[in-house]
Design a protein around this motif. Structure first.
Motif, mmCIF file in Angstrom:
data_model
loop_
_atom_site.group_PDB
_atom_site.id
_atom_site.type_symbol
_atom_site.label_atom_id
_atom_site.label_comp_id
_atom_site.label_asym_id
_atom_site.label_seq_id
_atom_site.Cartn_x
_atom_site.Cartn_y
_atom_site.Cartn_z
ATOM 1 N N THR A 1 72.660 27.379 39.434
ATOM 2 C CA THR A 1 71.563 27.606 40.369
ATOM 3 C C THR A 1 70.648 26.389 40.423
ATOM 4 O O THR A 1 70.182 25.917 39.381
ATOM 5 N N ASP A 2 70.400 25.864 41.641
ATOM 6 C CA ASP A 2 69.539 24.686 41.747
ATOM 7 C C ASP A 2 68.072 25.114 41.856
ATOM 8 O O ASP A 2 67.743 26.300 41.950
ATOM 9 N N GLU A 3 67.186 24.126 41.834
ATOM 10 C CA GLU A 3 65.754 24.399 41.794
ATOM 11 C C GLU A 3 65.275 25.147 43.033
ATOM 12 O O GLU A 3 64.404 26.022 42.944
ATOM 13 N N GLU A 4 65.837 24.823 44.188
ATOM 14 C CA GLU A 4 65.436 25.500 45.422
ATOM 15 C C GLU A 4 65.788 26.978 45.372
ATOM 16 O O GLU A 4 64.997 27.841 45.775
ATOM 17 N N GLN A 5 66.977 27.294 44.840
ATOM 18 C CA GLN A 5 67.382 28.692 44.713
ATOM 19 C C GLN A 5 66.507 29.436 43.710
ATOM 20 O O GLN A 5 66.172 30.612 43.902
ATOM 21 N N VAL A 6 66.148 28.739 42.618
ATOM 22 C CA VAL A 6 65.261 29.341 41.626
ATOM 23 C C VAL A 6 63.911 29.678 42.254
ATOM 24 O O VAL A 6 63.360 30.765 42.043
ATOM 25 N N GLN A 7 63.391 28.759 43.073
ATOM 26 C CA GLN A 7 62.109 28.998 43.721
ATOM 27 C C GLN A 7 62.180 30.186 44.670
ATOM 28 O O GLN A 7 61.245 30.989 44.755
ATOM 29 N N GLN A 8 63.295 30.325 45.373
ATOM 30 C CA GLN A 8 63.473 31.470 46.266
ATOM 31 C C GLN A 8 63.458 32.773 45.472
ATOM 32 O O GLN A 8 62.852 33.774 45.899
ATOM 33 N N LEU A 9 64.128 32.755 44.313
ATOM 34 C CA LEU A 9 64.153 33.938 43.453
ATOM 35 C C LEU A 9 62.747 34.272 42.955
ATOM 36 O O LEU A 9 62.323 35.442 42.965
#
Length: 301
Positions: free
Chosen positions: A216-224
């Motif tokens: 999981t990249d940082e952008e996906q983590v932020q979305q979560l």
């Protein structure tokens, strides 16, 4: 808070890690050693010991290395299945009679999502007719499983605690106490536990599993994180309108846990929720150790 000649071991268990400390007394300053051990996948699942042999061996190694044989142990378990309820009982019942009374109500006026609960109660208020209490219920088989494993490894379990209560205990005993409505956000690698405290008593909890893959990249983590910010806001509103019936609002957020993205979580909270945030950081230890420090502050009795 007196000195204890033999010292004491404190262990916090999650589904993926075991954190520990040893204290010569039940104060923060009394800590002489601390650390954590990653648990092999499948050792603990949903708060249950799935591989008893592996778990016992890990604890046994700690006992051997730190010379903890026959030391007293206080341990805290995952909050994934705890039930916290506010109940009203007849005021004529003495506190020592209350647990027996509550057990007669299970399956009738009181429903729990598991059989054979371990029950603890706290009194909130009372008048001539009724007493308001807080009920804490936890599956007895989980507690027995951990207690037996620790005994097999050579420790002497004295008391079990909930991780959220341990963290709040650290906050309550080391921070200013001018906030009467506090929401603890315990954000770990695999779960988030939201626990609301009113007048320093836990009155509501919500457990949510999370999954973050290594890819999981940082952008996906932020979305979560943003998705869970919505849920946190819902809990804040629920606390105000349903739990306190409009008479109280969350005044303080406590943020802790072992998520590697805790910094991103704090930034999102700061930008989206206009409430003060205490990260419970301590100069000597990362925030994730606040659970075991709070456990160490639990009274011996």
């Amino acid at each position: 808070m007196g000195l204890m000649k033999s010292g004491r071991v404190n262990i916090v268990i999650t589904n993926h890690v075991l954190r520990y400390s040893y204290h010569k007394n039940n104060t923060v300053a009394g800590m002489t050693v601390h650390g954590e051990v990653e648990l092999p996948e499948g050792t603990i699942k949903d708060g249950n010991i799935e591989n008893d042999g592996v778990f016992v061996e890990i604890v046994n190694q700690l006992v051997h290395v730190h010379k903890w044989k026959r030391k007293r142990l206080f341990f805290a378990m995952p909050d994934d299945t705890v039930v916290i309820r506010q109940l009203q009982i007849p005021a004529a019942l003495a506190m020592e009679e209350t647990v027996g009374y509550i057990k007669t109500q299970i399956g009738n006026s009181l429903y729990l999502p598991f059989p054979d609960p371990v029950i603890a109660i706290e009194s909130i208020d009372a008048d001539d007719k009724y007493r308001d209490i807080l009920l804490f219920a936890y599956p007895e088989d989980k507690i027995k499983g951990f207690k037996a494993a620790f005994e097999t490894a050579g420790l002497r379990p004295m008391a079990a605690d909930l991780t959220s209560l341990s963290i709040y205990r650290y906050y309550y005993q080391t921070k200013p106490k001018d906030r009467n409505h506090v929401l603890l956000i315990h954000w770990n690698k695999d779960a988030i536990v939201l626990t609301a405290f009113r007048n320093h008593k836990a009155i509501f909890t919500r457990y949510m599993k999370i999954t973050v893959d290594k890819e999981t990249d940082e952008e996906q983590v932020q979305q979560l994180i943003n998705q869970y910010m919505i849920e946190i806001n819902r809990i804040i509103d629920f606390y105000h309108y349903s739990i306190t019936k409009g008479e109280g609002k969350v005044e303080q957020l406590l943020l802790t846990g072992d998520s590697p993205f805790l910094g991103m979580v704090k930034s999102s909270l700061s930008s989206l929720i206009p409430l003060p945030i205490d990260g419970l950081e301590q100069e000597e230890l990362p925030a994730k150790y606040m659970d075991v420090l709070g456990l160490a502050l639990k009274n011996d009795s």
